[in-house]
Design a protein around this motif. Sequence first.
Motif, mmCIF file in Angstrom:
data_model
loop_
_atom_site.group_PDB
_atom_site.id
_atom_site.type_symbol
_atom_site.label_atom_id
_atom_site.label_comp_id
_atom_site.label_asym_id
_atom_site.label_seq_id
_atom_site.Cartn_x
_atom_site.Cartn_y
_atom_site.Cartn_z
ATOM 1 N N MET A 77 1.290 8.404 -3.562
ATOM 2 C CA MET A 77 1.396 8.794 -2.161
ATOM 3 C C MET A 77 0.513 9.995 -1.835
ATOM 4 S SD MET A 77 3.511 6.625 -0.951
ATOM 5 C CE MET A 77 4.265 7.150 0.587
ATOM 6 N N SER A 78 0.072 10.705 -2.858
ATOM 7 C CA SER A 78 -0.617 11.961 -2.560
ATOM 8 C C SER A 78 -2.087 11.971 -2.971
ATOM 9 C CB SER A 78 0.116 13.125 -3.241
ATOM 10 O OG SER A 78 0.210 12.875 -4.617
ATOM 11 N N VAL A 79 -2.583 10.841 -3.452
ATOM 12 C CA VAL A 79 -3.984 10.812 -3.895
ATOM 13 C C VAL A 79 -4.734 9.699 -3.161
ATOM 14 C CG1 VAL A 79 -3.408 11.654 -6.187
ATOM 15 C CG2 VAL A 79 -3.459 9.193 -5.751
ATOM 16 N N HIS A 80 -6.020 9.656 -3.388
ATOM 17 C CA HIS A 80 -6.814 8.494 -2.979
ATOM 18 C C HIS A 80 -7.724 8.162 -4.141
ATOM 19 C CE1 HIS A 80 -9.197 5.647 -0.843
ATOM 20 N NE2 HIS A 80 -10.291 6.354 -1.026
ATOM 21 N N GLU A 81 -7.480 7.012 -4.767
ATOM 22 C CA GLU A 81 -8.317 6.582 -5.888
ATOM 23 C C GLU A 81 -9.250 5.505 -5.356
ATOM 24 O OE1 GLU A 81 -6.216 5.585 -9.552
ATOM 25 O OE2 GLU A 81 -4.428 6.449 -8.674
ATOM 26 N N PRO A 82 -10.525 5.846 -5.139
ATOM 27 C CA PRO A 82 -11.441 4.904 -4.495
ATOM 28 C C PRO A 82 -11.521 3.545 -5.191
ATOM 29 C CG PRO A 82 -12.436 7.075 -4.603
ATOM 30 C CD PRO A 82 -11.178 7.144 -5.408
ATOM 31 N N GLN A 83 -11.292 3.517 -6.499
ATOM 32 C CA GLN A 83 -11.358 2.232 -7.206
ATOM 33 C C GLN A 83 -9.997 1.558 -7.331
ATOM 34 O OE1 GLN A 83 -14.287 0.982 -7.529
ATOM 35 N NE2 GLN A 83 -15.048 2.945 -6.771
ATOM 36 N N GLY A 84 -8.989 2.142 -6.731
ATOM 37 C CA GLY A 84 -7.640 1.564 -6.818
ATOM 38 C C GLY A 84 -7.582 0.190 -6.169
ATOM 39 N N ASN A 85 -6.766 -0.695 -6.732
ATOM 40 C CA ASN A 85 -6.690 -2.053 -6.187
ATOM 41 C C ASN A 85 -5.472 -2.263 -5.291
ATOM 42 O OD1 ASN A 85 -4.762 -1.939 -8.107
ATOM 43 N ND2 ASN A 85 -5.574 -3.593 -9.390
ATOM 44 N N ALA A 86 -4.732 -1.183 -5.038
ATOM 45 C CA ALA A 86 -3.560 -1.305 -4.166
ATOM 46 C C ALA A 86 -3.707 -0.386 -2.953
ATOM 47 C CB ALA A 86 -2.299 -0.938 -4.940
ATOM 48 N N VAL A 87 -3.454 -0.964 -1.788
ATOM 49 C CA VAL A 87 -3.396 -0.171 -0.553
ATOM 50 C C VAL A 87 -1.968 0.357 -0.444
ATOM 51 C CG1 VAL A 87 -3.547 -0.278 1.966
ATOM 52 C CG2 VAL A 87 -5.125 -1.627 0.556
ATOM 53 N N CYS A 88 -1.806 1.673 -0.437
ATOM 54 C CA CYS A 88 -0.468 2.266 -0.347
ATOM 55 C C CYS A 88 -0.254 2.805 1.061
ATOM 56 C CB CYS A 88 -0.319 3.395 -1.352
ATOM 57 S SG CYS A 88 -0.485 2.832 -3.038
ATOM 58 N N ILE A 89 0.611 2.151 1.798
ATOM 59 C CA ILE A 89 0.862 2.581 3.180
ATOM 60 C C ILE A 89 1.779 3.798 3.172
ATOM 61 C CG2 ILE A 89 1.945 1.965 5.370
ATOM 62 C CD1 ILE A 89 0.975 -0.828 5.088
ATOM 63 N N HIS A 90 1.328 4.857 3.844
ATOM 64 C CA HIS A 90 2.122 6.086 3.936
ATOM 65 C C HIS A 90 2.924 6.146 5.230
ATOM 66 C CE1 HIS A 90 -0.189 7.353 0.545
ATOM 67 N NE2 HIS A 90 -1.305 7.302 1.220
ATOM 68 N N SER A 91 2.318 5.715 6.314
ATOM 69 C CA SER A 91 3.018 5.779 7.608
ATOM 70 C C SER A 91 2.754 4.524 8.421
ATOM 71 C CB SER A 91 2.531 6.958 8.465
ATOM 72 O OG SER A 91 2.737 8.189 7.851
ATOM 73 N N VAL A 92 3.816 4.031 9.017
ATOM 74 C CA VAL A 92 3.739 3.049 10.110
ATOM 75 C C VAL A 92 4.544 3.714 11.210
ATOM 76 C CG1 VAL A 92 4.391 0.749 10.905
ATOM 77 C CG2 VAL A 92 3.709 1.083 8.516
ATOM 78 N N CYS A 93 3.892 4.096 12.280
ATOM 79 C CA CYS A 93 4.582 4.965 13.229
ATOM 80 C C CYS A 93 4.197 4.617 14.668
ATOM 81 C CB CYS A 93 4.199 6.417 12.908
ATOM 82 S SG CYS A 93 5.331 7.610 13.610
ATOM 83 N N VAL A 94 5.209 4.587 15.531
ATOM 84 C CA VAL A 94 5.001 4.275 16.952
ATOM 85 C C VAL A 94 5.710 5.350 17.776
ATOM 86 C CG1 VAL A 94 5.513 2.592 18.787
ATOM 87 C CG2 VAL A 94 4.829 1.789 16.514
#
Length: 175
Positions: A77-94
């Motif tokens: 939740m706190s990093v961004h690994e450019p080669q990562g194969n998973a999209v980790c959603i942090h927020s869905v907000c309206v």
Amino acid sequence: MTSLQLEHKTLPVEDVPLAYKIEIEEYPEDEAATLESLTFRQANAPELFQGCYVDGTLVGYVVSTLASGNHLTHDSMSVHEPQGNAVCIHSVCVAKAYQRRGIARAMLKEYLERVKRLNQASSSSESSGAGHQERVLLIAHKELTGLYSGAGFEMVGLSEVVHGPDAWYEMVYHF
Ligand SMILES: CC(C)(COP(=O)(O)OP(=O)(O)OC[C@H]1O[C@@H](n2cnc3c(N)ncnc32)[C@H](O)[C@@H]1OP(=O)(O)O)[C@@H](O)C(=O)NCCC(=O)NCCS
């Protein structure tokens, strides 16, 4: 389906403070992202920060970063690994005034299309690395799992993430 005219687009950097305003109004204090973390996500994975606009006004957004592995963890939740194969959603907000009108449902549909397009475009030269994703991961409290299963996510089970008094459930969308 909402009757509102929604415009989904990559959130421009100048709208990060507007997203932050919605974030802190809608998430409980201990779950809301900081302005720094939203700024980090926009800077490092801009095409994974999707805004939703009505008449030019930001009304909601979905934001992710990339990570490796099959499960969502505190670290992912706190990093961004450019080669990562998973999209980790942090927020869905309206924004409150626009809730329960089908906007989150529409944003999720568009977001999954967006990631599919990034995968197809073979634009792996993008600085964020988006373009080779196998799955989308998120965690949600029980009452919202129906929103995500309606969008095509499958229930994985109780998440290893422990934060606050209520359990988190991990859900996954496979491409
Ligand atoms: C959760 C949130 C994104 C939903 O946005 P929304 O635009 O109101 O959602 P939609 O109108 O597209 O809802 C689609 C379906 O999801 C479910 N749903 C939406 N909000 C819900 C809620 N608060 N409780 C239970 N189910 C909900 C319902 O099944 C709904 O269909 P219905 O309105 O026909 O019953 C919004 O309430 C929000 O921003 N909350 C604060 C941030 C948050 O908790 N985000 C989720 C993190 S996992």
